[in-house]
Design a protein around this motif. Structure first.
Motif, PDB file in Angstrom:
ATOM      1  N   ASN A 245      -6.607 -95.449  42.830  1.00 51.03           N
ATOM      2  CA  ASN A 245      -5.128 -94.808  43.057  1.00 51.03           C
ATOM      3  C   ASN A 245      -4.351 -94.488  41.789  1.00 51.03           C
ATOM      4  O   ASN A 245      -3.201 -94.462  41.776  1.00 51.03           O
ATOM      5  CB  ASN A 245      -4.292 -95.669  43.930  1.00 51.03           C
TER       6      ASN A 245
ATOM      7  N   PHE B 280       6.969 -97.391  49.338  1.00 54.81           N
ATOM      8  CA  PHE B 280       5.800 -96.430  49.792  1.00 54.81           C
ATOM      9  C   PHE B 280       4.979 -96.335  48.406  1.00 54.81           C
ATOM     10  O   PHE B 280       3.641 -96.434  48.733  1.00 54.81           O
ATOM     11  CB  PHE B 280       6.459 -95.155  49.857  1.00 54.81           C
ATOM     12  N   ALA B 281       5.181 -96.542  47.333  1.00 53.62           N
ATOM     13  CA  ALA B 281       4.292 -96.429  46.325  1.00 53.62           C
ATOM     14  C   ALA B 281       5.007 -97.434  45.234  1.00 53.62           C
ATOM     15  O   ALA B 281       6.182 -97.545  44.707  1.00 53.62           O
ATOM     16  CB  ALA B 281       4.231 -95.283  45.572  1.00 53.62           C
TER      17      ALA B 281
ATOM     18  N   TYR C 197      -2.653 -88.058  52.612  1.00 58.63           N
ATOM     19  CA  TYR C 197      -3.014 -88.949  53.637  1.00 58.63           C
ATOM     20  C   TYR C 197      -4.309 -88.553  54.139  1.00 58.63           C
ATOM     21  O   TYR C 197      -4.729 -87.624  54.637  1.00 58.63           O
ATOM     22  CB  TYR C 197      -1.879 -88.621  54.880  1.00 58.63           C
TER      23      TYR C 197
ATOM     24  N   VAL D 173      -0.137 -87.740  46.042  1.00 57.41           N
ATOM     25  CA  VAL D 173      -0.409 -88.812  47.047  1.00 57.41           C
ATOM     26  C   VAL D 173      -0.950 -87.682  48.231  1.00 57.41           C
ATOM     27  O   VAL D 173      -0.288 -86.920  48.579  1.00 57.41           O
ATOM     28  CB  VAL D 173       0.723 -89.352  47.308  1.00 57.41           C
TER      29      VAL D 173
ATOM     30  N   PHE E 222      -3.297 -93.701  52.945  1.00 53.04           N
ATOM     31  CA  PHE E 222      -2.636 -92.861  51.962  1.00 53.04           C
ATOM     32  C   PHE E 222      -3.678 -93.222  50.588  1.00 53.04           C
ATOM     33  O   PHE E 222      -3.976 -94.296  50.575  1.00 53.04           O
ATOM     34  CB  PHE E 222      -1.528 -93.120  51.531  1.00 53.04           C
TER      35      PHE E 222
ATOM     36  N   LEU F 157      -0.267 -98.123  47.780  1.00 51.17           N
ATOM     37  CA  LEU F 157       0.158 -97.074  48.930  1.00 51.17           C
ATOM     38  C   LEU F 157       0.150 -97.476  50.264  1.00 51.17           C
ATOM     39  O   LEU F 157      -0.892 -98.573  50.479  1.00 51.17           O
ATOM     40  CB  LEU F 157      -0.483 -95.811  48.632  1.00 51.17           C
TER      41      LEU F 157
END
Length: 457
Positions: A47, A408-409, A452, A450, A56, A52
Motif C-alpha cells: 500500500n 481511515f489511512a 475499494y 486509494v 481498500f 487502510l
C-alpha cells in the motif's frame, strides 16, 4: 461493515487493515490518453507504506515530486498538484515550475506522464497550497514570501500544460507571518472562497511570548484569520478587507464543499497555552488542548479566534488567556461565537478536506468528510500525534458523532513522528472520476491513489 478504528480525544482502538499496495513508476512520455476510466489498480505489495480498512488498497500514483500540497483533478482525470518550498520546507527541488501535472494513460493507478509549469522552482521561496478547476481552467496560488496571488491557467488537455500566460485573478495576498498559505475552493457560479490565515499564534502584543496579552480588538482580523470571497470569472482583483466572508478562523488549510454545496473548513487550533501561560495551564493541558476543528462556514460567521479556543475536554468554546481567560473556566464572549461541527485532538494540523460523493466506496462513506492531518510539532514533552487521514461519517447533513472520527489511512510518518524525521505527512485530498481518492504528502512528495476492492456496499 468492516471494523474501523475510532478517535475519541486520543484513544485509538484496533482496526482491520487491508492488503498492501505497490511502488510507483513516474516517467515522462508523449502519450495523451484520458484517465477517466475506472482504475485497474492492483491490490498488492505494501500500500505504499500506509494501512487502510479492509477491502481498500492503495498504489503510489507518483513519488518524490517535491513539497506537494493540495490536489485538483481535471474532468478528463488528469491530476494537478501545487507544491511549495520556503523557510519551513527546505529540501530537494526539481527543474521547472511549482505546478505538477500528472496523467495515468493505462488506468493502472500510476502516473506515467509528469509535467511541470508555473513560476520556476529555482526561486525556491515560492509556490503555494491552493489549486482547483473552474470552467476548464486551472486556478493556483503562487508567489513568494513577498507577495502571493491566485492565478488562472488555460489548460490544453492534449499537452496537460497552459496554452498561454497566466492571468492574475486576485493579487496582493498577505504572505508574511505564521500562516502564509491560501487554500481555496470555487463553486459552480465562480464564487472563490479563500483562506487567509493569521499572522500570529493568538494576536499577542509580542507573538508567542510569555504572559504577553492580546491586542485589543485584534487588528489582524481586518485582513487575516478568516475566509475571503472573490469572483473566479474576473481578473486583476486586489485583496482587501472588504471581501471578508467569515472571521475568527486562525488557519483554515482544509476547505471544501459538501455534496449539497455547503462550505466547510478545518481550523488549526492555537499553540502554547502552557508555554506562554504556565500559571494557568499544566504541561499536559498544553499538549492536549485545544481541539482542531471542522467548521460549517456561514457568511458573517465569527468562529472565535483569537479571543476563544475550543476545549476538547469540555466540548465548548472558552476564553483565551490573552483575553482574560482563566485556564478554561470562563466563557465570556465565546458564548456568542460559532462552535465547530466536529472536533479532534490537539495540534494534529488538519491540512486537507474533502467530502465523498463517489460510488466506488461503500455507502457508509457517502457524504462524509475525509481530513488529512499533517501531524503535530508542538506536543513536547509528549509524543507527536496525527500524520493520518480520518473519516467523519455524516447523516442528514451533520456528523454522526462530533467527538468521534474513524482513522481511515495511517502509517504515513513511519517509525518516527517528529516532523523532520517523518517519512510522509498528509496534506491534500481529492476524488478521482472513478470514485477513488488521492492523498498527497509534502514531506516525501508522494501521491497515493486509494481504491475499494471489497464487496460491502
Amino acid at each position: 461493515m468492516q471494523a474501523l478504528r475510532w478517535i475519541s480525544g486520543f484513544t485509538l482502538l484496533a482496526f482491520v487493515a487491508c492488503s498492501k499496495g505497490e511502488s510507483n513508476r513516474s516517467t515522462d512520455t508523449t502519450q495523451t490518453a484520458s484517465s477517466t476510466a475506472t482504475s485497474n489498480a492492483a491490490c498488492g505489495g505494501d500500500n505504499g507504506g500506509i494501512t487502510l480498512p479492509a477491502g481498500f488498497c492503495a498504489v503510489v500514483f507518483a513519488d518524490t515530486l517535491g513539497h506537494v500540497r493540495h490536489i485538483a483533478v481535471n474532468s478528463n482525470g488528469d491530476v494537478y498538484v501545487n507544491t511549495w518550498s520556503g523557510p519551513y520546507y527546505q529540501g530537494p527541488t526539481h527543474p521547472g515550475g511549482f505546478i505538477v501535472a500528472l496523467r495515468d494513460t493505462n488506468n493502472d493507478g500510476k502516473a506515467d506522464i509528469v509535467r511541470r509549469f508555473g513560476p520556476d522552482v529555482s526561486q525556491h521561496n515560492g509556490g503555494g497550497t491552493g489549486i482547483g478547476f473552474y470552467k476548464g481552467a486551472l486556478y493556483a496560488e503562487e508567489g513568494d514570501t513577498a507577495k502571493k496571488r491566485i492565478a488562472r491557467y488555460t489548460i490544453s488537455t492534449d499537452s496537460m500544460t497552459p496554452t498561454g500566460a497566466a492571468q492574475v485573478v486576485v493579487d496582493g495576498l498577505p504572505a508574511n507571518g505564521d500562516h502564509p498559505m491560501h487554500p481555496f475552493v470555487i463553486d459552480g457560479s465562480g464564487n472563490l472562497f479563500m483562506d487567509v490565515g493569521s499572522a500570529t499564534n493568538s494576536c499577542q502584543v509580542k507573538n508567542r511570548t510569555l504572559n504577553s496579552p492580546g491586542h485589543t480588538g485584534c487588528p489582524e482580523l481586518q485582513t487575516r484569520a478568516g475566509i475571503w470571497k472573490y469572483d473566479a470569472n474576473k481578473t486583476n482583483q486586489r485583496f482587501s478587507g472588504a471581501e471578508r466572508y467569515a472571521t475568527g478562523i486562525r488557519n483554515a488549510v482544509g476547505i471544501a464543499f459538501d455534496p449539497s454545496g455547503q462550505l466547510y473548513s478545518t481550523q488549526h487550533g492555537r499553540d502554547q497555552l502552557y508555554d506562554n501561560w504556565p500559571k494557568l495551564y499544566t504541561s499536559d493541558q498544553g499538549q492536549n488542548l485545544p481541539a482542531e476543528e471542522l467548521l460549517r462556514i456561514e457568511q458573517g460567521g465569527d468562529y472565535g479566534w483569537p479571543s476563544c479556543y475550543f476545549d476538547n475536554k469540555q466540548a465548548k468554546l472558552v476564553l483565551a488567556p490573552e483575553y482574560g481567560g482563566d485556564g478554561g473556566k470562563a466563557v465570556g464572549e465565546c458564548a456568542t461565537k460559532k462552535a465547530p461541527e466536529a472536533f479532534f485532538g490537539a495540534h494534529w494540523a488538519p491540512d486537507g478536506l474533502m467530502f465523498y460523493n463517489g460510488s466506488m466506496f461503500p455507502a457508509h462513506y457517502k457524504g462524509g468528510a475525509f481530513i488529512a492531518f499533517h501531524g503535530s510539532w508542538n506536543r513536547a514533552p509528549g509524543p507527536q500525534q496525527g500524520y493520518f487521514v480520518v473519516f467523519v461519517p455524516y447523516s442528514g447533513g451533520k456528523p454522526v458523532d462530533p467527538s468521534k472520527s474513524e482513522v481511515f489511512a495511517d502509517g504515513f510518518a513511519g517509525a518516527n513522528k517528529q516532523p523532520d524525521a517523518a517519512a510522509h505527512r498528509p496534506t491534500g485530498l481529492a476524488q478521482a472520476p472513478d470514485g477513488g481518492i488521492y492523498i498527497a504528502d509534502d514531506k516525501g512528495g508522494r501521491i497515493w491513489k486509494v481504491v475499494y476492492r471489497g464487496t460491502a456496499k
